[in-house]
Motif scaffolding. Structure first.
Motif, PDB file in Angstrom:
ATOM      1  N   GLY A 231       0.740  -1.165   0.056  1.00 42.59           N
ATOM      2  CA  GLY A 231       0.149   0.075  -0.044  1.00 42.59           C
ATOM      3  C   GLY A 231       0.870   1.278   0.024  1.00 42.59           C
ATOM      4  O   GLY A 231       0.473   2.302  -0.639  1.00 42.59           O
ATOM      5  N   TYR A 232       1.867   1.247   0.888  1.00 37.38           N
ATOM      6  CA  TYR A 232       2.859   2.418   0.955  1.00 37.38           C
ATOM      7  C   TYR A 232       3.462   2.643  -0.503  1.00 37.38           C
ATOM      8  O   TYR A 232       3.549   3.830  -1.096  1.00 37.38           O
ATOM      9  N   LYS A 233       3.744   1.761  -1.350  1.00 40.42           N
ATOM     10  CA  LYS A 233       4.390   1.831  -2.640  1.00 40.42           C
ATOM     11  C   LYS A 233       3.191   2.256  -3.572  1.00 40.42           C
ATOM     12  O   LYS A 233       3.355   3.185  -4.372  1.00 40.42           O
ATOM     13  N   LYS A 234       2.310   1.738  -3.618  1.00 41.44           N
ATOM     14  CA  LYS A 234       1.163   1.874  -4.361  1.00 41.44           C
ATOM     15  C   LYS A 234       0.648   3.110  -4.393  1.00 41.44           C
ATOM     16  O   LYS A 234       0.343   4.027  -5.458  1.00 41.44           O
ATOM     17  N   GLU A 235       0.548   3.843  -2.994  1.00 39.97           N
ATOM     18  CA  GLU A 235      -0.108   5.242  -2.734  1.00 39.97           C
ATOM     19  C   GLU A 235       1.254   6.298  -2.999  1.00 39.97           C
ATOM     20  O   GLU A 235       0.785   7.434  -2.754  1.00 39.97           O
ATOM     21  N   LYS A 236       2.338   5.649  -3.273  1.00 44.66           N
ATOM     22  CA  LYS A 236       3.636   6.535  -3.443  1.00 44.66           C
ATOM     23  C   LYS A 236       3.786   7.412  -2.126  1.00 44.66           C
ATOM     24  O   LYS A 236       4.017   8.521  -2.288  1.00 44.66           O
ATOM     25  N   LEU A 237       3.541   6.799  -0.916  1.00 43.11           N
ATOM     26  CA  LEU A 237       3.789   7.611   0.230  1.00 43.11           C
ATOM     27  C   LEU A 237       5.331   7.967   0.418  1.00 43.11           C
ATOM     28  O   LEU A 237       5.571   9.045   1.067  1.00 43.11           O
ATOM     29  N   ASP A 238       6.042   7.137  -0.224  1.00 42.49           N
ATOM     30  CA  ASP A 238       7.449   7.402  -0.140  1.00 42.49           C
ATOM     31  C   ASP A 238       7.779   8.976  -0.846  1.00 42.49           C
ATOM     32  O   ASP A 238       8.818   9.526  -0.060  1.00 42.49           O
ATOM     33  N   GLU A 239       7.123   9.383  -1.854  1.00 43.38           N
ATOM     34  CA  GLU A 239       7.594  10.585  -2.301  1.00 43.38           C
ATOM     35  C   GLU A 239       7.183  11.708  -1.285  1.00 43.38           C
ATOM     36  O   GLU A 239       7.831  12.677  -1.366  1.00 43.38           O
ATOM     37  N   THR A 240       6.152  11.617  -0.254  1.00 40.04           N
ATOM     38  CA  THR A 240       6.087  12.377   0.660  1.00 40.04           C
ATOM     39  C   THR A 240       7.144  12.808   1.660  1.00 40.04           C
ATOM     40  O   THR A 240       7.071  13.735   2.333  1.00 40.04           O
ATOM     41  N   LEU A 241       7.927  11.529   2.045  1.00 39.22           N
ATOM     42  CA  LEU A 241       8.757  11.593   2.942  1.00 39.22           C
ATOM     43  C   LEU A 241      10.280  12.002   2.485  1.00 39.22           C
ATOM     44  O   LEU A 241      10.872  12.419   3.008  1.00 39.22           O
ATOM     45  N   TYR A 242      10.483  11.646   1.021  1.00 35.76           N
ATOM     46  CA  TYR A 242      11.702  11.937   0.448  1.00 35.76           C
ATOM     47  C   TYR A 242      12.080  13.440   0.861  1.00 35.76           C
ATOM     48  O   TYR A 242      13.406  13.928   0.814  1.00 35.76           O
ATOM     49  N   GLU A 243      11.110  14.241   0.660  1.00 35.64           N
ATOM     50  CA  GLU A 243      11.300  15.756   0.848  1.00 35.64           C
ATOM     51  C   GLU A 243      12.014  16.002   2.003  1.00 35.64           C
ATOM     52  O   GLU A 243      12.891  17.089   2.365  1.00 35.64           O
ATOM     53  N   GLN A 244      11.928  15.114   3.157  1.00 38.00           N
ATOM     54  CA  GLN A 244      12.375  15.458   4.515  1.00 38.00           C
ATOM     55  C   GLN A 244      13.632  14.397   4.937  1.00 38.00           C
ATOM     56  O   GLN A 244      13.821  14.537   6.115  1.00 38.00           O
ATOM     57  N   ALA A 245      14.057  13.612   3.917  1.00 34.28           N
ATOM     58  CA  ALA A 245      15.034  12.555   4.107  1.00 34.28           C
ATOM     59  C   ALA A 245      16.643  13.250   3.746  1.00 34.28           C
ATOM     60  O   ALA A 245      16.632  13.892   2.958  1.00 34.28           O
ATOM     61  N   ILE A 246      17.192  12.426   4.336  1.00 32.09           N
ATOM     62  CA  ILE A 246      18.798  12.634   4.215  1.00 32.09           C
ATOM     63  C   ILE A 246      19.106  11.756   3.030  1.00 32.09           C
ATOM     64  O   ILE A 246      20.321  11.960   2.154  1.00 32.09           O
ATOM     65  N   SER A 247      18.473  10.938   2.557  1.00 31.66           N
ATOM     66  CA  SER A 247      18.746   9.810   1.446  1.00 31.66           C
ATOM     67  C   SER A 247      17.363   9.226   1.239  1.00 31.66           C
ATOM     68  O   SER A 247      16.408   9.310   1.476  1.00 31.66           O
TER      69      SER A 247
END
Length: 170
Positions: free
Chosen positions: A37-53
Motif C-alpha cells: 500500500g505504501y508503494k502503491k500510494e507513493k507515500l515514499d514521495e511525501t517522505l523524501y523531501e524530509q530525508a537525508i537519502s
C-alpha cells in the motif's frame, strides 16, 4: 549466516506506522501488505523531501510483551529541521550497538520470503545461541539501492538487531 557488529549513531525517522501482532503470524501478513500500500500510494514521495537519502527503514518498535503487539514504521532518516508531514510519526532512536544481517540475494518475487526467513533464523536460531542478548530497543530493516528491482536482478537488504553482551551467571 554471517553478521557484523556496528554501533549506529542516534538518528530520527519520519514515517507511516501500523500496529500489528505476532500471534498467528499476523505480522507476516500485515507488514508486506503495508509495504504494498505504501508503494502503491507513493507515500515514499511525501517522505523524501524530509530525508537525508532515499534509503528506507522498516522499524519494529513499541513492543507489548503481554499481547505480542508492536508498531511497524516505514520511514526515512530525517534531515535536520525536517517536519513530519500530516499522518506520519517522528521517532528518535539513540546510539545503539547492532548485529547486522544481510539477507541472501533473492529475486523480486522471493524478496519478502527471504526477509521473513532471515528474521526467523535470527530470532529462532542465532539469538538464542549468540554471546549477546536482545538490546530491548527497536530493531529495523534497512532498504537501500541494493533492493531496487529497476537496478538489480537480485535484491538484498539488512536487518539490524539491537544487542548487548550476554552476562554469564557464575
Amino acid at each position: 549466516m554471517e553478521f557484523r557488529i556496528v554501533t549506529k549513531p542516534g538518528f530520527d525517522v519520519i514515517g507511516y506506522a501500523i500496529r500489528t501482532r505476532i500471534a498467528d503470524g499476523q505480522n507476516h501478513r500485515d507488514i508486506p501488505a503495508f509495504w504494498q500500500g505504501y508503494k502503491k500510494e507513493k507515500l515514499d514521495e511525501t517522505l523524501y523531501e524530509q530525508a537525508i537519502s532515499t534509503a528506507e527503514y522498516g522499524i519494529c518498535d513499541n513492543f507489548d510483551m503481554e499481547t505480542g503487539e508492536f508498531s511497524y514504521i516505514i520511514g526515512v532518516e530525517a534531515r535536520e529541521g525536517a517536519e513530519a508531514p500530516e499522518g506520519t510519526v517522528r521517532c528518535h532512536y539513540p546510539e545503539q550497538t547492532y548485529a547486522v544481517f544481510t539477507i541472501p540475494k533473492s529475486t523480486p518475487q522471493q524478496f519478502s520470503d527471504s526477509i521473513q526467513r532471515t528474521w526467523g533464523f535470527i530470532m529462532e536460531e542465532w539469538l538464542p545461541h549468540a554471546p549477546y542478548v536482545h538490546g530491548g530497543t527497536a530493531e529495523f530493516e534497512y532498504y537501500d539501492e541494493r533492493c531496487w528491482p529497476d537496478r538489480n536482478e537480485l535484491l538484498e537488504m539488512d536487518i539490524y538487531i539491537p544487542i548487548q553482551p550476554k552476562i554469564e551467571e557464575a
